[in-house]
Design a protein around this motif. Structure first.
Motif, short mmCIF file in Angstrom:
data_model
loop_
_atom_site.label_atom_id
_atom_site.label_comp_id
_atom_site.label_asym_id
_atom_site.label_seq_id
_atom_site.Cartn_x
_atom_site.Cartn_y
_atom_site.Cartn_z
N UNK A 128 -34.18 38.46 -30.77
CA UNK A 128 -33.42 37.36 -31.37
C UNK A 128 -32.30 37.91 -32.24
N UNK A 129 -31.09 37.55 -31.92
CA UNK A 129 -29.92 37.86 -32.72
C UNK A 129 -29.09 36.57 -32.79
N UNK A 130 -28.91 35.99 -33.99
CA UNK A 130 -28.25 34.69 -34.10
C UNK A 130 -26.92 34.58 -33.35
N UNK A 131 -26.07 35.59 -33.49
CA UNK A 131 -24.76 35.53 -32.85
C UNK A 131 -24.90 35.57 -31.32
N UNK A 132 -25.80 36.41 -30.81
CA UNK A 132 -26.01 36.49 -29.36
C UNK A 132 -26.59 35.19 -28.81
N UNK A 133 -27.45 34.55 -29.60
CA UNK A 133 -28.02 33.26 -29.19
C UNK A 133 -26.92 32.21 -29.08
N UNK A 134 -26.04 32.14 -30.07
CA UNK A 134 -24.94 31.18 -30.04
C UNK A 134 -24.04 31.41 -28.83
N UNK A 135 -23.74 32.67 -28.56
CA UNK A 135 -22.91 33.01 -27.40
C UNK A 135 -23.59 32.59 -26.09
N UNK A 136 -24.90 32.84 -26.01
CA UNK A 136 -25.65 32.52 -24.79
C UNK A 136 -25.71 31.01 -24.56
N UNK A 137 -25.93 30.24 -25.63
CA UNK A 137 -26.01 28.78 -25.49
C UNK A 137 -24.69 28.24 -24.96
N UNK A 138 -23.59 28.71 -25.53
CA UNK A 138 -22.27 28.23 -25.10
C UNK A 138 -21.94 28.67 -23.68
N UNK B 244 -34.06 28.94 -36.14
CA UNK B 244 -33.12 27.86 -36.43
C UNK B 244 -32.47 28.05 -37.81
N UNK B 245 -33.25 28.59 -38.75
CA UNK B 245 -32.69 28.91 -40.08
C UNK B 245 -31.61 29.98 -39.92
N UNK B 246 -31.91 31.01 -39.11
CA UNK B 246 -30.94 32.08 -38.87
C UNK B 246 -29.66 31.58 -38.25
N UNK B 247 -29.78 30.64 -37.30
CA UNK B 247 -28.59 30.07 -36.66
C UNK B 247 -27.80 29.19 -37.64
N UNK B 248 -28.55 28.40 -38.43
CA UNK B 248 -27.91 27.49 -39.37
C UNK B 248 -27.07 28.23 -40.41
N UNK B 249 -27.44 29.49 -40.70
CA UNK B 249 -26.73 30.26 -41.71
C UNK B 249 -25.84 31.34 -41.11
N UNK B 250 -25.61 31.27 -39.79
CA UNK B 250 -24.70 32.21 -39.15
C UNK B 250 -23.26 31.79 -39.50
#
Length: 565
Positions: free
Chosen positions: A285-295, A309-315
């Motif tokens: 799990x890496x917040x930035x990689x997760x955001x990129x993958x979702x998009x 979700x906390x990690x993503x919310x504070x990215x």
């Protein structure tokens, strides 16, 4: 003991009160997906796609080789892999061979690996090359006859497969040299060799084990939870039914939860295969990689843990990414802060709901309706065909609505028992109900609420204090990102409340201000007497806070103080 299922009246219209569970092997769903959609993408990993036909064929090749190595029906095969295509292939391949998967955490040290291999009597270990030295150190003290080794680079596209070994050596100074022989075998070679005819072991889904999943060992040595094919098929089908608005063959799941944990294994891997979905696999799990993958992949389903979700919310770059493809997120393993839930739903326009489960139940038993009525701080309603109740600590019977007691459950997803531990199995059940060890209550509508772990309860001055209640209040403070509350020794009260706090970036709050905040919402005896600020909290691989570690640190500090006095 009988509990009236008052919760059924609050099921959304699209969810049936009872389901039909096919008595089929878990791996048969992969075979069916490959037959129906052979060229559909099953997995995507670091830029490389793999079809259902390819995944099935490679799993079958592993199954054939395992049988050639002497693996028979019911034998245990340990799998110690990070999230990679190999972890999916090996999981289903072991099942196809008629064997039982023993999921092994890649973070385990030699002592933990040895215990799990000895306890399960595993005959084969499948592991990453970087983990091979740990396995080799303990293999002689176990029943393991063969070790199958793979590397993350084996399923990376060019040029990542070439660059990966170089970056690993540079980062970790690791140079693992493996000599392949009659005991140690390369998985890549096995999966590239055509399979002959498999021995047809008849699987009895309700009787035969698919998985030995070891508990975290929070109260001693980890125990192997025996889950049958039927247990896992049932829980996967319950999960799919709860996600009523999803469409078979049309969904994209993000696999950030580890497959070696039962939560990720069921809600991501098994759900994806049974739903003919596309799975986007991330090795960690890496917040930035997760955001990129979702998009990039238009992810529709993202099961996760609150810390994710906390990690993503504070990215910091969160708002730069389009997350509108998300339909639903199932959150488990720890309480989900309301602030994070609201923020994530606003960003995605999808739904994020908290669920509850335990390894002994495959794991999910209760969850808030995704597209139905939700109640603040509630973990939701029991899933179809799942009985849940509160066991009164005073009477030993089913508690009244609103009374706090131990949560007990029944259902087709509940384990067969603990491996080679008859007494532990007997102690885990009461009149056919599984005792969860979690304290909670049910309201008049059948919605359940977690108060805390039975063993985490703090008794201060004769009063029962549940850490989760205190944590929920602390989470409401705008400066608090994460918190964990435990009981620590107190010469006057016996125990007192201590809160560990991780602050949000660029936020500051004094201990006096936190205490004042708590006093607005908690009785005086529940308010923490001690606060400690931390940069981070110790956690498991899926993000559950290790309160045991915090307690051990406190005990060690107290002993040191006593010695110097």
């Amino acid at each position: 003991m009988k509990q009236e299922k008052v919760w059924l009246q609050h099921y959304p219209k699209g969810i049936p009160k009872s389901l039909h569970y096919e008595e089929k092997s878990l791996h048969s769903y992969l075979e069916e997906a490959a037959a129906k959609h052979p060229f559909k993408t099953a997995l995507h990993f670091m830029g490389k796609n793999m079809t259902y036909q390819t995944v099935y064929e490679k799993a079958r090749r592993l199954a054939y080789r395992l049988q050639q190595l002497g693996v028979k029906k019911g034998d245990r095969v340990a799998v110690m892999l990070a999230n990679t295509p190999q972890s999916v292939i090996c999981y289903y391949g072991v099942l196809m061979a008629g064997a039982v998967v023993v999921q092994t955490n890649p973070l385990y040290v030699e002592k933990e690996i040895q215990h799990q291999l000895k306890d399960s009597q595993a005959k084969v270990m499948i592991c990453l090359d970087l983990l091979f030295p740990r396995v080799e150190k303990v293999r002689a003290q176990t029943d393991v006859e063969h070790v199958i080794v793979t590397s993350i680079k084996d399923y990376l596209p060019f040029p990542k497969n070439f660059i990966y070994p170089l970056t690993q050596k540079r980062k970790n100074n690791l140079r693992v040299h493996i000599v392949y022989n009659e005991i140690t075998h390369p998985l890549k070679e096995i999966l590239s060799t055509k399979a002959g005819k498999l021995k047809d072991y008849h699987i009895r889904p309700k009787e035969d084990l698919a998985l030995l999943q070891y508990t975290g060992g929070t109260t001693g040595r980890a125990k192997g939870v025996m889950l049958t094919h039927y247990n896992l098929v049932a829980n996967t089908k319950q999960c799919l039914t709860w996600m009523e608005k999803t469409k078979k063959g049309k969904e994209v799941l993000l696999a950030a939860l580890p497959f070696f944990h039962v939560y990720g294994m069921t809600t991501v891997m098994n759900v994806s295969v049974m739903h003919d979905a596309k799975m986007i696999i991330l090795p960690k799990f890496d917040p930035l990689q997760v955001l990129k993958a979702i998009q990039k992949h238009r992810v529709t389903l993202f099961p996760g843990a609150p810390t994710m979700y906390v990690g993503l919310a504070h990215q910091p770059k969160l708002k730069k990414y389009d997350l509108s493809s998300i339909k639903a997120c199932l959150s488990g393993s720890a309480p989900l802060p309301l602030e994070v839930q609201e923020q994530f739903e606003q960003l995605t326009k999808g739904k994020i709901v908290e669920g509850y489960g335990l390894t002994e139940a495959s794991p999910v038993v209760i969850c808030s309706p995704i597209w139905g009525k939700r109640k603040p701080k509630s973990i939701g309603l029991p899933w179809p065909d799942t009985d849940a109740a509160i066991l009164s600590q005073e009477t030993g019977n089913i508690a009244e609505a609103g009374e706090i007691g131990e949560i007990i459950v029944k259902g087709p997803q509940v384990m067969k028992g603990y491996w080679s531990r008859e007494q532990d199995t007997k102690a885990a059940f009461k009149d056919g109900w599984l005792l969860t060890g979690d304290m909670g209550y049910m309201d008049e509508d059948g919605y359940f609420y977690i108060v805390d772990r039975k063993k985490d309860m703090i008794i201060a001055g004769g009063f029962n204090i549940y850490p989760r209640e205190v944590e929920e209040v602390l989470y409401e403070h705008p400066a608090v990102q994460e918190t964990a509350v435990i009981g620590v020794a107190d010469p006057y009260r016996g125990e007192t409340v201590k809160a560990f706090i991780v602050l949000k970036e660029h936020q500051h709050v004094t201990k006096e201000e936190l205490e004042e905040h708590c006093r607005k919402y908690l009785a005086a005896y529940k308010v923490p007497h001690q606060f400690e600020y931390r940069k981070e909290l110790p956690k498991t691989i899926i993000g559950k806070v290790l309160k045991r570690t915090l307690s051990e640190e406190e005990n060690a500090a107290e002993e040191k103080t006593n010695k110097t006095m």
